[in-house]
Design a protein around this motif. Structure first.
Motif, mmCIF file in Angstrom:
data_model
loop_
_atom_site.group_PDB
_atom_site.id
_atom_site.type_symbol
_atom_site.label_atom_id
_atom_site.label_comp_id
_atom_site.label_asym_id
_atom_site.label_seq_id
_atom_site.Cartn_x
_atom_site.Cartn_y
_atom_site.Cartn_z
ATOM 1 N N ALA A 140 23.465 41.811 18.292
ATOM 2 C CA ALA A 140 23.314 43.245 18.041
ATOM 3 C C ALA A 140 22.845 43.976 19.291
ATOM 4 O O ALA A 140 23.318 45.078 19.607
ATOM 5 C CB ALA A 140 22.327 43.464 16.898
ATOM 6 N N GLN A 141 21.921 43.382 20.013
ATOM 7 C CA GLN A 141 21.409 44.002 21.237
ATOM 8 C C GLN A 141 22.502 44.099 22.299
ATOM 9 O O GLN A 141 22.600 45.099 23.022
ATOM 10 C CB GLN A 141 20.224 43.197 21.767
ATOM 11 C CG GLN A 141 18.990 43.266 20.867
ATOM 12 C CD GLN A 141 17.910 42.281 21.276
ATOM 13 O OE1 GLN A 141 18.067 41.523 22.241
ATOM 14 N NE2 GLN A 141 16.807 42.272 20.544
ATOM 15 N N LYS A 142 23.347 43.082 22.393
ATOM 16 C CA LYS A 142 24.394 43.060 23.414
ATOM 17 C C LYS A 142 25.529 44.032 23.105
ATOM 18 O O LYS A 142 26.109 44.633 24.007
ATOM 19 C CB LYS A 142 24.971 41.647 23.550
ATOM 20 C CG LYS A 142 24.006 40.638 24.159
ATOM 21 C CD LYS A 142 24.653 39.259 24.224
ATOM 22 C CE LYS A 142 23.708 38.222 24.809
ATOM 23 N NZ LYS A 142 24.320 36.863 24.829
ATOM 24 N N HIS A 143 25.843 44.203 21.828
ATOM 25 C CA HIS A 143 27.053 44.948 21.455
ATOM 26 C C HIS A 143 26.769 46.269 20.764
ATOM 27 O O HIS A 143 27.711 46.985 20.400
ATOM 28 C CB HIS A 143 27.926 44.071 20.554
ATOM 29 C CG HIS A 143 28.400 42.810 21.208
ATOM 30 N ND1 HIS A 143 29.486 42.783 22.056
ATOM 31 C CD2 HIS A 143 27.920 41.542 21.177
ATOM 32 C CE1 HIS A 143 29.668 41.545 22.494
ATOM 33 N NE2 HIS A 143 28.731 40.775 21.980
ATOM 34 N N GLN A 144 25.510 46.611 20.569
ATOM 35 C CA GLN A 144 25.147 47.881 19.939
ATOM 36 C C GLN A 144 25.898 48.076 18.621
ATOM 37 O O GLN A 144 26.471 49.141 18.357
ATOM 38 C CB GLN A 144 25.432 49.047 20.890
ATOM 39 C CG GLN A 144 24.677 48.969 22.208
ATOM 40 C CD GLN A 144 23.163 49.028 22.013
ATOM 41 O OE1 GLN A 144 22.649 49.930 21.394
ATOM 42 N NE2 GLN A 144 22.462 48.038 22.546
ATOM 43 N N ALA A 145 25.879 47.040 17.798
ATOM 44 C CA ALA A 145 26.610 47.076 16.539
ATOM 45 C C ALA A 145 25.758 47.651 15.417
ATOM 46 O O ALA A 145 24.532 47.528 15.413
ATOM 47 C CB ALA A 145 27.068 45.673 16.161
ATOM 48 N N LYS A 146 26.436 48.274 14.461
ATOM 49 C CA LYS A 146 25.763 48.792 13.282
ATOM 50 C C LYS A 146 25.391 47.653 12.343
ATOM 51 O O LYS A 146 24.341 47.665 11.700
ATOM 52 C CB LYS A 146 26.687 49.785 12.572
ATOM 53 C CG LYS A 146 26.125 50.429 11.330
ATOM 54 C CD LYS A 146 25.120 51.491 11.653
ATOM 55 C CE LYS A 146 24.709 52.269 10.396
ATOM 56 N NZ LYS A 146 23.700 53.301 10.699
ATOM 57 N N ALA A 147 26.284 46.677 12.244
ATOM 58 C CA ALA A 147 26.061 45.528 11.371
ATOM 59 C C ALA A 147 26.730 44.300 11.973
ATOM 60 O O ALA A 147 27.707 44.418 12.716
ATOM 61 C CB ALA A 147 26.599 45.803 9.972
ATOM 62 N N ILE A 148 26.200 43.124 11.636
ATOM 63 C CA ILE A 148 26.752 41.866 12.151
ATOM 64 C C ILE A 148 26.631 40.790 11.071
ATOM 65 O O ILE A 148 25.609 40.677 10.394
ATOM 66 C CB ILE A 148 26.002 41.385 13.414
ATOM 67 C CG1 ILE A 148 26.212 42.374 14.559
ATOM 68 C CG2 ILE A 148 26.461 40.002 13.839
ATOM 69 C CD1 ILE A 148 25.502 41.983 15.833
ATOM 70 N N LEU A 149 27.686 40.003 10.925
ATOM 71 C CA LEU A 149 27.681 38.849 10.032
ATOM 72 C C LEU A 149 28.167 37.640 10.816
ATOM 73 O O LEU A 149 29.142 37.736 11.560
ATOM 74 C CB LEU A 149 28.610 39.098 8.831
ATOM 75 C CG LEU A 149 28.701 37.966 7.795
ATOM 76 C CD1 LEU A 149 27.383 37.806 7.048
ATOM 77 C CD2 LEU A 149 29.837 38.245 6.801
ATOM 78 N N ASN A 150 27.478 36.508 10.660
ATOM 79 C CA ASN A 150 27.934 35.296 11.344
ATOM 80 C C ASN A 150 29.354 34.960 10.904
ATOM 81 O O ASN A 150 29.774 35.326 9.805
ATOM 82 C CB ASN A 150 26.999 34.124 11.036
ATOM 83 C CG ASN A 150 27.106 33.650 9.588
ATOM 84 O OD1 ASN A 150 26.648 34.336 8.679
ATOM 85 N ND2 ASN A 150 27.717 32.505 9.386
ATOM 86 N N ALA A 151 30.096 34.264 11.767
ATOM 87 C CA ALA A 151 31.523 34.076 11.464
ATOM 88 C C ALA A 151 31.961 32.608 11.513
ATOM 89 O O ALA A 151 31.770 31.862 10.567
ATOM 90 C CB ALA A 151 32.365 34.938 12.405
ATOM 91 N N GLY A 152 32.574 32.179 12.632
ATOM 92 C CA GLY A 152 33.264 30.892 12.672
ATOM 93 C C GLY A 152 32.356 29.682 12.810
ATOM 94 O O GLY A 152 31.180 29.781 13.169
#
Length: 293
Positions: free
Chosen positions: A80-92
């Motif tokens: 989140a800090q690196k990409h300035q995302a609103k939301a993040i969910l783990n993926a692969g």
């Protein structure tokens, strides 16, 4: 003088119907309040064995679901800090020993992770009989179709959507909807008693789904701290049924267990609990990002 007065009265009387007709011909347009902008909707549901966190990203909104891959591994907070995302969910999926992806990942049209390059996966004698299925697991895709962004869930071997450019893709699996494909993707082998991710056991889980109108649903199933069950959460069949209740027509499982983690509005929620019923803060390899377009 009387003639002038009578003439004026006549003119006034003749003008009244004209004024009335003119007034009645003017239609009044009602004021319509503008529709509120489509935005992310967050919901938390407390179930008997789990706490489910749901993010709904409507189609044609100002938000995009994209991907990120770490050179090593990061927590969702660090992503989140690196990409300035609103939301993040783990993926692969990934190998925590060598920190290499065991899932296909495409970013901005370029292959950035291929499980065939992971030597610990390829050279594992226990997995050799299943490699062809492992390399063809379900993935979440983002396309550019003309002026429109479109999402899809498909097996890795399936061709891209006609007339569209594949922008991003991340593998996971198994597919949950329209059907559960645990055996087809080599997560389960009933003949040899293999169940790589405890498909039928309750656990913390992560999943992504697509509804009929193209909206994206991100789901993280967290274990309950006060549960008496050591392994609270959801099984994959339960997760598939739950995604259906959210209106998902296509859905897939993502890396779960200790990897299950969700970041939204500055807060991080971890799904897996240790023996003391405290959250496990695990670093992951790839994530789904919700970013403002």
């Amino acid at each position: 003088m009387r003639k002038i007065w009578l003439m004026g009265l006549t003119l006034v009387s003749l003008g009244m119907p004209l004024l009335f007709k003119l007034h009645s011909s003017i239609s009044v347009v009602p004021t319509v309040a503008p529709s509120p902008p489509k935005t992310i909707r967050y919901e938390q549901r407390t179930l008997p064995q789990s706490i489910v966190h749901i993010l709904s990203i409507p189609t044609d909104s100002r938000f995009l679901v994209t991907l990120a891959l770490s050179p090593k591994v990061d927590t969702v907070e660090e992503f989140a800090q690196k990409h300035q995302a609103k939301a993040i969910l783990n993926a692969g999926f990934f190998d925590p020993v060598n920190q290499k992806s065991t899932s296909h990942v495409v970013l901005s049209g370029r292959v950035v992770a291929d499980p065939k390059d992971n030597e610990r996966l390829v050279n594992n004698p226990n997995l050799k009989p299943y490699l062809s299925k492992i390399f063809n697991r379900t993935e979440f895709r983002r396309y550019q179709c003309g002026e429109t962004i479109t999402y899809d869930i498909a097996l890795h071997s399936e061709s891209p959507l006609a007339g569209c450019q594949l922008l991003d893709a991340v593998g996971g699996g198994p597919g949950l909807l329209p059907e559960l494909t645990s055996e087809q993707e080599a997560f389960v082998d009933k003949t040899n008693g293999k169940d790589a991710i405890g498909s039928n056991q309750p656990n913390s889980r992560s999943a992504v789904g697509i509804t009929d109108d193209g909206s994206i649903v991100l789901v993280m199933v967290a274990q309950k701290p006060i549960s008496r069950l050591a392994n609270s959460g959801m099984s994959l069949p339960e997760l598939a049924d739950f995604m259906k209740t959210l209106g998902a027509k296509k859905a897939m499982n993502l890396d779960g267990g200790s990897s299950s983690s969700l970041y939204y509005n500055g807060k991080t929620i971890y799904g897996k609990l240790n023996l003391l019923r405290k959250p496990i803060k695990r670093q992951v390899k790839s994530v789904l990002l919700v970013q403002e377009n």
